[in-house]
Design an enzyme around this catalytic site. Structure first.
Site, PDB file in Angstrom:
ATOM      1  N   ARG A   1      -4.907  -1.978   8.745  1.00 38.75           N
ATOM      2  CA  ARG A   1      -6.173  -2.849   8.652  1.00 38.75           C
ATOM      3  C   ARG A   1      -5.998  -3.675   7.568  1.00 38.75           C
ATOM      4  NH1 ARG A   1      -7.446   2.507   6.888  1.00 38.75           N
ATOM      5  NH2 ARG A   1      -6.971   2.762   4.659  1.00 38.75           N
TER       6      ARG A   1
ATOM      7  N   HIS B   1       2.417   3.287  -9.190  1.00 41.55           N
ATOM      8  CA  HIS B   1       2.129   1.843  -9.402  1.00 41.55           C
ATOM      9  C   HIS B   1       3.302   1.250 -10.140  1.00 41.55           C
ATOM     10  CE1 HIS B   1      -1.645   2.213  -7.676  1.00 41.55           C
ATOM     11  NE2 HIS B   1      -2.065   2.659  -8.604  1.00 41.55           N
TER      12      HIS B   1
ATOM     13  N   ASP C   1       0.807  -1.305  -0.125  1.00 40.97           N
ATOM     14  CA  ASP C   1      -0.209  -0.114   0.084  1.00 40.97           C
ATOM     15  C   ASP C   1       0.788   1.346   0.003  1.00 40.97           C
ATOM     16  OD1 ASP C   1      -2.496   1.364  -0.204  1.00 40.97           O
ATOM     17  OD2 ASP C   1      -2.768   0.994   2.073  1.00 40.97           O
TER      18      ASP C   1
ATOM     19  N   ARG D   1       0.194   7.784  -2.549  1.00 42.61           N
ATOM     20  CA  ARG D   1       0.764   8.626  -2.014  1.00 42.61           C
ATOM     21  C   ARG D   1       2.157   9.042  -2.275  1.00 42.61           C
ATOM     22  NH1 ARG D   1      -1.145   6.022   3.361  1.00 42.61           N
ATOM     23  NH2 ARG D   1      -1.970   4.532   1.716  1.00 42.61           N
TER      24      ARG D   1
ATOM     25  N   LEU E   1      10.997 -20.611  -4.710  1.00 46.37           N
ATOM     26  CA  LEU E   1       9.773 -20.019  -3.957  1.00 46.37           C
ATOM     27  C   LEU E   1       8.424 -19.861  -4.829  1.00 46.37           C
ATOM     28  CD1 LEU E   1       9.948 -16.533  -1.938  1.00 46.37           C
ATOM     29  CD2 LEU E   1       8.275 -16.750  -3.886  1.00 46.37           C
TER      30      LEU E   1
HETATM   31  C1  IPE Z   1      -5.453  -2.679  -0.074  1.00 44.25           C
HETATM   32  O1  IPE Z   1      -5.118  -1.377  -0.312  1.00 44.25           O
HETATM   33  C2  IPE Z   1      -5.397  -3.448  -1.402  1.00 44.25           C
HETATM   34  C3  IPE Z   1      -4.280  -3.782  -2.243  1.00 44.25           C
HETATM   35  C4  IPE Z   1      -3.048  -3.395  -1.475  1.00 44.25           C
HETATM   36  C5  IPE Z   1      -4.247  -4.175  -3.244  1.00 44.25           C
HETATM   37  P1  IPE Z   1      -6.277  -0.204  -0.671  1.00 44.25           P
HETATM   38  O2  IPE Z   1      -5.508   1.016  -0.660  1.00 44.25           O
HETATM   39  O3  IPE Z   1      -7.295  -0.589  -1.667  1.00 44.25           O
HETATM   40  O4  IPE Z   1      -7.133  -0.202   0.804  1.00 44.25           O
HETATM   41  P2  IPE Z   1      -7.982   0.702   1.759  1.00 44.25           P
HETATM   42  O5  IPE Z   1      -8.806   1.240   0.623  1.00 44.25           O
HETATM   43  O6  IPE Z   1      -6.845   1.528   2.056  1.00 44.25           O
HETATM   44  O7  IPE Z   1      -8.458  -0.055   2.683  1.00 44.25           O
HETATM   45  C1  IPE Z   2      -1.542   0.126  -3.464  1.00 50.56           C
HETATM   46  O1  IPE Z   2      -1.424   1.468  -3.456  1.00 50.56           O
HETATM   47  C2  IPE Z   2      -1.781  -0.385  -4.731  1.00 50.56           C
HETATM   48  C3  IPE Z   2      -3.087  -0.839  -5.031  1.00 50.56           C
HETATM   49  C4  IPE Z   2      -4.148  -0.959  -4.157  1.00 50.56           C
HETATM   50  C5  IPE Z   2      -3.515  -1.387  -6.377  1.00 50.56           C
HETATM   51  P1  IPE Z   2      -2.491   2.429  -3.553  1.00 50.56           P
HETATM   52  O2  IPE Z   2      -2.955   2.830  -4.647  1.00 50.56           O
HETATM   53  O3  IPE Z   2      -3.349   2.057  -2.690  1.00 50.56           O
HETATM   54  O4  IPE Z   2      -1.777   4.042  -2.832  1.00 50.56           O
HETATM   55  P2  IPE Z   2      -2.353   4.896  -1.832  1.00 50.56           P
HETATM   56  O5  IPE Z   2      -3.180   4.061  -0.695  1.00 50.56           O
HETATM   57  O6  IPE Z   2      -3.457   5.820  -2.480  1.00 50.56           O
HETATM   58  O7  IPE Z   2      -1.225   5.752  -1.165  1.00 50.56           O
HETATM   59 MG    MG Z   3      -4.013   2.395  -0.617  1.00 49.36          MG
END
Ligand code: IPE
Ligand code: IPE
Ligand code: MG
Length: 232
Positions: free
Chosen positions: A186, A35, A18, A22, A129
């Site tokens: 979470r 990404h 995650d 940001r 792995l």
């Molecule tokens: C969880 O991250 C899903 C993945 C890492 C693929 P999100 O960014 O979607 O989760 P929330 O919305 O903050 O809970």
């Molecule tokens: C995790 O990063 C990647 C996916 C959920 C696909 P986010 O895209 O959720 O990044 P934030 O949470 O917006 O920073």
């Molecule tokens: Mg996220």
């Protein structure tokens, strides 16, 4: 276990990757740049896990809730996935990694499903792995899917073992360690069944900045945990 004994390296580590958005925002870049940088962190983490002796690595790549994101972000993510899978399958013989995917096939685009199927098939004989990609994954959906399969088989009463055997990848052991980056604490619908006794490691590091040193920090923290499983 004595007071000073450390837990051995976990067999199965799962990661909620995650913070890509940001990371990009901090740099005034589009979310997709985050990404892209995140895909590089995947390669670093895979190498770090292999080096540490981890046998199974589950990476949360796309949740069933992520469909609510803007369409251009979703298509960018799947394009990136197709590119990464293509490159990865070419190198598969070299790195010995076997690919599995956890999640629902519907409504993934056919081009993505083809790439996934090809990558899974062409790495199935690898003995290194196992990388389990949680893609279009939702833990509640996984449990409902398992129960419906059991109902179709005519079961009228089910056991915990029945459910475990009908998960998307029943051969995987439960993860001893679940890591989440970016400071969020979470599960976001990840591995609800399998996480019953997992240890959690949360770090403020954003996923694109995650590397071998961060992975080792998580393993070290895990090694110090006292796992009691309800005992004393
Ligand atoms: C969880 O991250 C899903 C993945 C890492 C693929 P999100 O960014 O979607 O989760 P929330 O919305 O903050 O809970
Ligand atoms: C995790 O990063 C990647 C996916 C959920 C696909 P986010 O895209 O959720 O990044 P934030 O949470 O917006 O920073
Ligand atoms: Mg996220």
């Amino acid at each position: 276990m004595s007071e000073t004994a450390a837990n051995p390296v976990p067999t199965h580590v799962a990661v909620i990757m995650d913070g890509n958005g940001r990371w990009a925002k901090e740099r005034h870049l589009p979310r997709l740049a985050g990404h892209n940088a995140g895909a590089k962190a995947v390669e670093r983490t895979l190498k770090a896990a292999q080096k540490a002796g981890v046998k199974f690595l589950t990476l949360y790549a796309f949740s069933t809730e992520n469909w609510s994101r803007p369409q251009d972000e979703i298509s960018g993510l799947f394009k990136l996935l197709e590119q990464t899978l293509g490159r990865y399958t070419q190198d598969a013989a070299k790195h010995g990694v076997r690919l599995l995917v956890s999640g629902a096939r519907e409504p993934l685009p056919p081009s993505v499903l083809d790439k996934i199927d090809h990558a899974v098939r062409s790495t199935s004989g690898n003995t290194g792995l196992t990388l389990n990609l949680a893609l279009n994954y939702g833990a509640r959906q996984e449990i409902v899917h398992a129960v419906n399969t059991l109902l179709r088989e005519g079961k009228t009463e089910i056991t915990m073992q029945d459910i475990s055997q009908q998960l998307y990848q029943p051969q995987l052991p439960d993860p001893e360690l679940i890591i989440r980056t970016s400071g969020e604490e979470r599960l976001s619908n990840f591995l609800l069944w399998q996480a019953a006794y997992s240890e959690f490691y949360f770090t403020p590091v954003l996923w694109p900045d995650f590397d071998e040193a961060e992975f080792e920090k998580a393993l070290w923290a895990y090694s110090r945990r006292k796992r009691r499983f309800g005992g004393v």
